[in-house]
Design a protein around this motif. Structure first.
Motif, mmCIF file in Angstrom:
data_model
loop_
_atom_site.group_PDB
_atom_site.id
_atom_site.type_symbol
_atom_site.label_atom_id
_atom_site.label_comp_id
_atom_site.label_asym_id
_atom_site.label_seq_id
_atom_site.Cartn_x
_atom_site.Cartn_y
_atom_site.Cartn_z
ATOM 1 N N LEU A 1 37.111 -15.011 49.225
ATOM 2 C CA LEU A 1 38.050 -13.984 48.547
ATOM 3 C C LEU A 1 38.174 -13.740 46.898
ATOM 4 C CD1 LEU A 1 39.986 -11.731 49.858
ATOM 5 C CD2 LEU A 1 41.620 -13.277 50.114
ATOM 6 N N SER A 2 37.980 -12.312 46.492
ATOM 7 C CA SER A 2 38.418 -12.233 45.158
ATOM 8 C C SER A 2 39.751 -11.123 45.079
ATOM 9 C CB SER A 2 37.922 -11.350 44.537
ATOM 10 O OG SER A 2 36.085 -11.927 44.267
ATOM 11 N N LEU A 3 40.391 -11.872 44.325
ATOM 12 C CA LEU A 3 41.573 -11.064 43.834
ATOM 13 C C LEU A 3 42.354 -10.681 42.373
ATOM 14 C CD1 LEU A 3 42.356 -14.195 45.755
ATOM 15 C CD2 LEU A 3 44.527 -12.539 45.954
ATOM 16 N N VAL A 4 42.545 -9.701 42.265
ATOM 17 C CA VAL A 4 43.356 -9.291 41.542
ATOM 18 C C VAL A 4 44.756 -9.441 40.869
ATOM 19 C CG1 VAL A 4 43.243 -7.030 39.354
ATOM 20 C CG2 VAL A 4 41.055 -8.012 40.696
ATOM 21 N N GLY A 5 45.385 -9.725 40.248
ATOM 22 C CA GLY A 5 47.129 -9.786 40.480
ATOM 23 C C GLY A 5 47.374 -8.317 38.888
ATOM 24 N N TYR A 6 48.833 -8.833 38.574
ATOM 25 C CA TYR A 6 48.998 -7.479 37.726
ATOM 26 C C TYR A 6 50.434 -7.804 37.156
ATOM 27 C CZ TYR A 6 50.190 -2.360 37.181
ATOM 28 O OH TYR A 6 50.045 -1.550 35.233
ATOM 29 N N ASP A 7 50.454 -7.631 35.756
ATOM 30 C CA ASP A 7 51.583 -8.521 35.055
ATOM 31 C C ASP A 7 50.857 -9.155 34.671
ATOM 32 O OD1 ASP A 7 53.393 -6.842 35.773
ATOM 33 O OD2 ASP A 7 54.305 -8.227 37.419
ATOM 34 N N ASN A 8 50.001 -9.605 34.155
ATOM 35 C CA ASN A 8 50.100 -11.224 33.732
ATOM 36 C C ASN A 8 50.661 -12.103 32.812
ATOM 37 O OD1 ASN A 8 47.750 -13.009 31.665
ATOM 38 N ND2 ASN A 8 48.165 -11.087 29.988
ATOM 39 N N VAL A 9 51.241 -12.760 33.730
ATOM 40 C CA VAL A 9 53.063 -13.811 33.664
ATOM 41 C C VAL A 9 51.737 -14.990 32.566
ATOM 42 C CG1 VAL A 9 54.198 -12.742 34.718
ATOM 43 C CG2 VAL A 9 52.384 -14.288 36.016
ATOM 44 N N GLU A 10 52.687 -15.756 32.319
ATOM 45 C CA GLU A 10 52.128 -16.631 31.148
ATOM 46 C C GLU A 10 51.471 -17.767 32.606
ATOM 47 O OE1 GLU A 10 54.531 -18.389 28.383
ATOM 48 O OE2 GLU A 10 54.494 -16.567 27.372
ATOM 49 N N LEU A 11 51.726 -17.750 33.569
ATOM 50 C CA LEU A 11 51.162 -18.957 34.938
ATOM 51 C C LEU A 11 49.830 -18.221 34.921
ATOM 52 C CD1 LEU A 11 54.810 -18.899 37.140
ATOM 53 C CD2 LEU A 11 52.952 -20.713 35.131
ATOM 54 N N ALA A 12 49.890 -17.112 34.397
ATOM 55 C CA ALA A 12 48.415 -16.503 35.501
ATOM 56 C C ALA A 12 47.250 -17.446 34.927
ATOM 57 C CB ALA A 12 48.615 -14.855 35.372
ATOM 58 N N GLU A 13 47.011 -17.711 33.768
ATOM 59 C CA GLU A 13 46.324 -18.480 33.189
ATOM 60 C C GLU A 13 45.859 -19.876 33.735
ATOM 61 O OE1 GLU A 13 44.776 -19.157 28.663
ATOM 62 O OE2 GLU A 13 46.698 -18.177 28.999
ATOM 63 N N TYR A 14 46.874 -19.627 34.199
ATOM 64 C CA TYR A 14 46.825 -21.424 34.296
ATOM 65 C C TYR A 14 47.174 -22.025 35.783
ATOM 66 C CZ TYR A 14 48.395 -21.952 29.650
ATOM 67 O OH TYR A 14 48.045 -22.025 28.148
ATOM 68 N N LEU A 15 46.674 -21.050 36.262
ATOM 69 C CA LEU A 15 46.465 -21.771 38.319
ATOM 70 C C LEU A 15 44.982 -21.833 38.172
ATOM 71 C CD1 LEU A 15 47.585 -17.826 39.530
ATOM 72 C CD2 LEU A 15 48.739 -20.163 39.633
ATOM 73 N N SER A 16 44.514 -22.013 39.922
ATOM 74 C CA SER A 16 43.058 -22.345 39.985
ATOM 75 C C SER A 16 42.748 -21.542 40.422
ATOM 76 C CB SER A 16 42.648 -24.372 40.340
ATOM 77 O OG SER A 16 41.892 -24.921 40.416
ATOM 78 N N PRO A 17 41.727 -20.691 40.542
ATOM 79 C CA PRO A 17 40.734 -20.376 39.016
ATOM 80 C C PRO A 17 42.057 -19.156 39.112
ATOM 81 C CG PRO A 17 40.064 -19.195 40.387
ATOM 82 C CD PRO A 17 41.098 -20.402 42.333
ATOM 83 N N PRO A 18 41.671 -18.898 37.463
ATOM 84 C CA PRO A 18 42.825 -18.579 36.327
ATOM 85 C C PRO A 18 42.710 -17.317 37.151
ATOM 86 C CG PRO A 18 41.305 -19.957 34.803
ATOM 87 C CD PRO A 18 40.820 -19.877 36.543
ATOM 88 N N LEU A 19 43.562 -16.376 36.608
ATOM 89 C CA LEU A 19 43.929 -14.921 37.712
ATOM 90 C C LEU A 19 43.563 -13.914 37.104
ATOM 91 C CD1 LEU A 19 44.910 -13.680 40.408
ATOM 92 C CD2 LEU A 19 47.006 -13.550 39.392
ATOM 93 N N THR A 20 42.462 -13.385 37.670
ATOM 94 C CA THR A 20 42.118 -11.878 36.661
ATOM 95 C C THR A 20 43.059 -10.967 36.944
ATOM 96 O OG1 THR A 20 39.704 -11.658 36.901
ATOM 97 C CG2 THR A 20 40.517 -10.022 37.052
ATOM 98 N N THR A 21 44.094 -10.456 36.431
ATOM 99 C CA THR A 21 45.438 -9.406 36.022
ATOM 100 C C THR A 21 45.166 -8.332 35.259
ATOM 101 O OG1 THR A 21 47.982 -9.721 36.481
ATOM 102 C CG2 THR A 21 46.652 -10.980 35.042
ATOM 103 N N VAL A 22 46.159 -7.188 35.368
ATOM 104 C CA VAL A 22 46.744 -6.661 34.899
ATOM 105 C C VAL A 22 47.952 -6.166 33.959
ATOM 106 C CG1 VAL A 22 47.188 -3.398 34.596
ATOM 107 C CG2 VAL A 22 45.502 -4.852 36.376
ATOM 108 N N ASN A 23 47.381 -6.746 32.404
ATOM 109 C CA ASN A 23 48.488 -6.875 31.647
ATOM 110 C C ASN A 23 49.217 -5.959 31.476
ATOM 111 O OD1 ASN A 23 49.544 -8.796 29.240
ATOM 112 N ND2 ASN A 23 48.443 -7.240 27.634
#
Length: 335
Positions: free
Chosen positions: A268-290
């Motif tokens: 399953l692929s996921l894209v989030g939204y906001d690009n909060v600082e925590l997003a970079e440190y998830l496993s795997p790091p989250l692709t997101t709209v900044n």
């Protein structure tokens, strides 16, 4: 125009009690305070202390009302506001509204007593609507942030959420996904509705079908993202990719997917939204709209100061453009 006697009559209390509630000069039971505030709202009553506060000289202080949330997006925006206020020699008075209109009004009264030079509002649309109906704010420079109505001398600075939703969905389509779902925010709020609209726009642009059963509404928090993912997992046919309308819901969705034995991004692929600082440190790091949170804070203060100094004309809508941050939470679908 209503007066203090009208408020007392509507609330079923004495004028002395209303005065104590307004000026906070004596303890008043919370139930009574709530009745007084409700009467003030119904009658659109503006205490005289507001008029006095608008006549004094600048105090180099700014008030900010913000909805308390577990979403670190708010904290990151506030940090930018605080930093730029400090650079400009202004103090920031912060009030967390807890999502309650009465709490927002209480903080507003306190800030006006402290004679703030202007006000930043980053509250839910329901609270903003209540505040917008009051004569209290007439003449006080106000800037709304992230969502709101704007107009009537009040500036609005907002993210182009519809474009952001398109960016996220186009990325999943470009990876080869054709079965794409969406976990939305509350559709009654502009960010939730606009991001969903961008998702639909991208599907239509690519000629892909819209599966309504793959669209689940959340509340912009981890718990609702977790519940929404469980709803999707229970379907007989599931999407291979999701656009999740903020990072906190994406974190909850990832947790539910992992509990169900799915791997991100292999299953399953996921894209989030906001690009909060925590997003970079998830496993795997989250692709997101900044969302440019630092820019939002800086622009809000700059715009408010311009209105305080009289260099701002008609109310403005200032739109910030989001961009996509690609990390490792997305991959092509398995054949």
């Amino acid at each position: 125009m209503a007066n203090i006697r009208d408020v007392a009559l509507r609330a079923g209390v004495s004028t002395t009690t209303v005065s104590h509630v307004i000026n906070e000069t004596r303890f008043v039971a919370e139930e009574t305070r709530a009745r007084v505030f409700a009467a003030m709202l119904e009658l659109n009553y503006a205490p005289s202390l507001v008029a006095r506060s608008l006549k004094v000289k600048e105090t180099h202080s700014i008030g900010m009302l913000v909805t308390t949330s577990s979403n670190p997006f708010f904290a990151e925006v506030v940090r930018g506001v605080e930093r730029y206020c400090f650079e400009q020699g202004y103090n920031l008075m912060l009030g967390n509204t807890e999502g309650e209109a009465a709490t927002a009004l209480s903080y507003l009264k306190m800030m006006l007593r402290k004679r703030v030079d202007g006000l930043l509002i980053m509250c839910s649309e329901g609270q903003q609507e209540v505040l917008g109906q009051l004569d209290w704010l007439k003449g006080l420079p106000v800037v709304q942030m992230d969502w709101g109505t704007g107009g009537d001398g009040c500036d609005l600075i907002a993210d182009n959420s519809r474009h952001g939703g398109m960016l996220a969905t186009r990325h999943l389509i470009a990876l080869g996904h054709r079965k794409i779902g969406c976990i939305t925010g509350p559709r009654s709020r502009a960010p939730g509705a606009d991001r969903l609209a961008g998702f639909i726009d991208a599907l239509q642009e690519a000629g892909l079908p819209l599966h309504n059963e793959w669209i689940v509404e959340g509340a912009f928090d981890c718990a609702s993202g977790h519940r929404a993912m469980q709803t999707l997992l229970a379907l007989p046919e599931r999407p291979t990719a999701l656009f999740v309308c903020n990072d906190m819901m994406a974190m909850g969705a990832i947790s539910a997917a992992t509990e169900a034995g799915l791997r991100i991004p292999e299953d399953l692929s996921l894209v989030g939204y906001d690009n909060v600082e925590l997003a970079e440190y998830l496993s795997p790091p989250l692709t997101t709209v900044n969302q440019p949170k630092e820019e939002l804070g800086r622009l809000a203060v700059t715009t408010l100061l311009a209105r305080i100094n009289g260099s701002q004309g008609a109310s403005r809508l200032i739109t910030l453009e989001p961009d996509l941050v690609i990390r490792r939470s997305c991959a092509p679908p398995r054949s």
